[in-house]
Motif scaffolding. Structure first.
Motif, short mmCIF file in Angstrom:
data_model
loop_
_atom_site.label_atom_id
_atom_site.label_comp_id
_atom_site.label_asym_id
_atom_site.label_seq_id
_atom_site.Cartn_x
_atom_site.Cartn_y
_atom_site.Cartn_z
N PRO A 7 39.67 29.06 33.00
CA PRO A 7 39.78 28.11 34.11
C PRO A 7 39.19 28.62 35.43
O PRO A 7 38.80 27.82 36.28
N GLU A 8 39.10 29.94 35.61
CA GLU A 8 38.56 30.48 36.86
C GLU A 8 37.15 31.05 36.70
O GLU A 8 36.63 31.69 37.61
N HIS A 9 36.53 30.79 35.55
CA HIS A 9 35.20 31.35 35.27
C HIS A 9 34.19 31.02 36.37
O HIS A 9 33.58 31.93 36.96
N GLU A 10 34.02 29.76 36.68
CA GLU A 10 33.01 29.34 37.67
C GLU A 10 33.34 29.85 39.07
O GLU A 10 32.47 30.35 39.78
N SER A 11 34.59 29.76 39.48
CA SER A 11 34.94 30.18 40.84
C SER A 11 34.79 31.70 41.01
O SER A 11 34.36 32.17 42.07
N ALA A 23 40.90 43.61 36.00
CA ALA A 23 40.92 43.27 34.57
C ALA A 23 40.93 41.75 34.39
O ALA A 23 40.20 41.21 33.54
N GLU A 24 41.72 41.05 35.20
CA GLU A 24 41.76 39.59 35.13
C GLU A 24 40.44 38.98 35.57
O GLU A 24 39.96 38.00 34.97
N PHE A 25 39.83 39.56 36.62
CA PHE A 25 38.51 39.10 37.09
C PHE A 25 37.47 39.22 35.97
O PHE A 25 36.72 38.29 35.70
N LEU A 26 37.44 40.39 35.30
CA LEU A 26 36.48 40.60 34.21
C LEU A 26 36.70 39.60 33.08
O LEU A 26 35.73 39.06 32.54
N GLU A 27 37.95 39.36 32.73
CA GLU A 27 38.24 38.38 31.69
C GLU A 27 37.72 37.00 32.08
O GLU A 27 37.10 36.30 31.28
N ALA A 28 37.93 36.62 33.34
CA ALA A 28 37.49 35.30 33.81
C ALA A 28 35.97 35.16 33.78
O ALA A 28 35.45 34.14 33.33
N ILE A 29 35.24 36.18 34.24
CA ILE A 29 33.78 36.02 34.28
C ILE A 29 33.13 36.16 32.91
O ILE A 29 32.02 35.68 32.69
N GLN A 30 33.83 36.80 31.97
CA GLN A 30 33.27 37.00 30.63
C GLN A 30 33.70 35.93 29.62
O GLN A 30 33.26 35.95 28.49
N CYS A 70 39.90 42.02 44.84
CA CYS A 70 40.14 41.34 43.56
C CYS A 70 41.54 41.62 43.03
O CYS A 70 41.89 41.16 41.95
N GLY A 71 42.35 42.36 43.76
CA GLY A 71 43.74 42.53 43.36
C GLY A 71 44.07 43.84 42.69
O GLY A 71 45.00 43.91 41.89
N GLY A 72 43.31 44.88 42.98
CA GLY A 72 43.59 46.18 42.39
C GLY A 72 43.12 46.24 40.95
O GLY A 72 42.41 45.36 40.46
N ILE A 73 43.52 47.29 40.25
CA ILE A 73 43.03 47.51 38.90
C ILE A 73 43.45 46.39 37.96
O ILE A 73 42.69 45.99 37.07
N TRP A 74 44.66 45.82 38.16
CA TRP A 74 45.12 44.72 37.29
C TRP A 74 44.34 43.45 37.60
O TRP A 74 43.95 42.72 36.69
N GLY A 75 44.11 43.19 38.88
CA GLY A 75 43.32 42.02 39.26
C GLY A 75 41.88 42.14 38.78
O GLY A 75 41.26 41.13 38.40
#
Length: 188
Positions: free
Chosen positions: A157-161, A145-152, A138-143
């Motif tokens: 724009p990347e929520h579903e994917s 954080a971005e992943f969590l923002e997207a799923i929450q 998922c891109g390390g600790i920074w990625g």
């Protein structure tokens, strides 16, 4: 009849913490003091929830241990023949474990206690932990954080994917001690 395997007499209680994670992601495991660093790698992988898909290394007193890869001309000692009690000096000893050099999952390991082995316990064992391991790649600790923002964030724009990528759900607070110990039982 082969001689009985001598039971380990000393156990290290290790706290493994994923660096940079806020709130902290960690596991507390007890391991035989005489395991190899190669076996410790497998224990960390299963305790944290990683899948052993990437390179790794231990950094102990500035010395790198892992799987030597002569084709890359890296100065790394083999982890297969170095025992934990050969490089760890006792309680409060700290060292690092890095997994996935691209994403850079840096783990700090602290020897919290040196204990006598309990003959009733099968080591390694996880005795406590907090929070889910981030998904691989998922891109390390920074990625992460971005992943969590997207799923929450449903309108991200990347929520579903991102949800599809993790099979529809991911709870960053989830840690299953029983499942972790089932995974650790598979280590010989």
């Amino acid at each position: 009849m082969p001689p009985a395997k001598k039971a380990t007499s000393t156990v290290y209680q290790l706290k493994i913490t994923l660096s940079g994670a806020r709130p902290p992601i960690w596991r507390r495991v007890q391991v035989a003091s005489d395991i190899t660093l190669g076996k410790l790698h497998k224990i960390i992988q299963r305790a944290m929830g990683w899948y052993e898909c990437h390179m790794h290394e231990f950094d102990i007193f500035g010395e790198a241990y892992g799987e030597p890869m002569p084709e890359y001309d890296l100065d790394i000692r083999s982890e297969r023949n170095v025992r934990l009690n050969q490089v760890v000096t006792g309680e409060k000893f700290k060292f690092s474990y890095i997994y996935d050099m691209g994403d850079g999952w840096d783990h700090k390991i602290l020897v919290e206690k040196v204990l006598p082995a309990d003959p009733e316990v099968r080591y390694p064992i996880c005795i406590k932990g907090k929070r889910a391991c981030p998904p691989e790649d998922c891109g390390g600790i920074w990625g992460y954080a971005e992943f969590l923002e997207a799923i929450q964030t449903p309108d991200h724009p990347e929520h579903e994917s991102m949800l599809e990528w993790v099979d529809g759900e991911f709870d960053p607070e989830h840690f299953d001690l029983e499942e972790t110990n089932q995974q650790l039982k598979g280590i010989r």
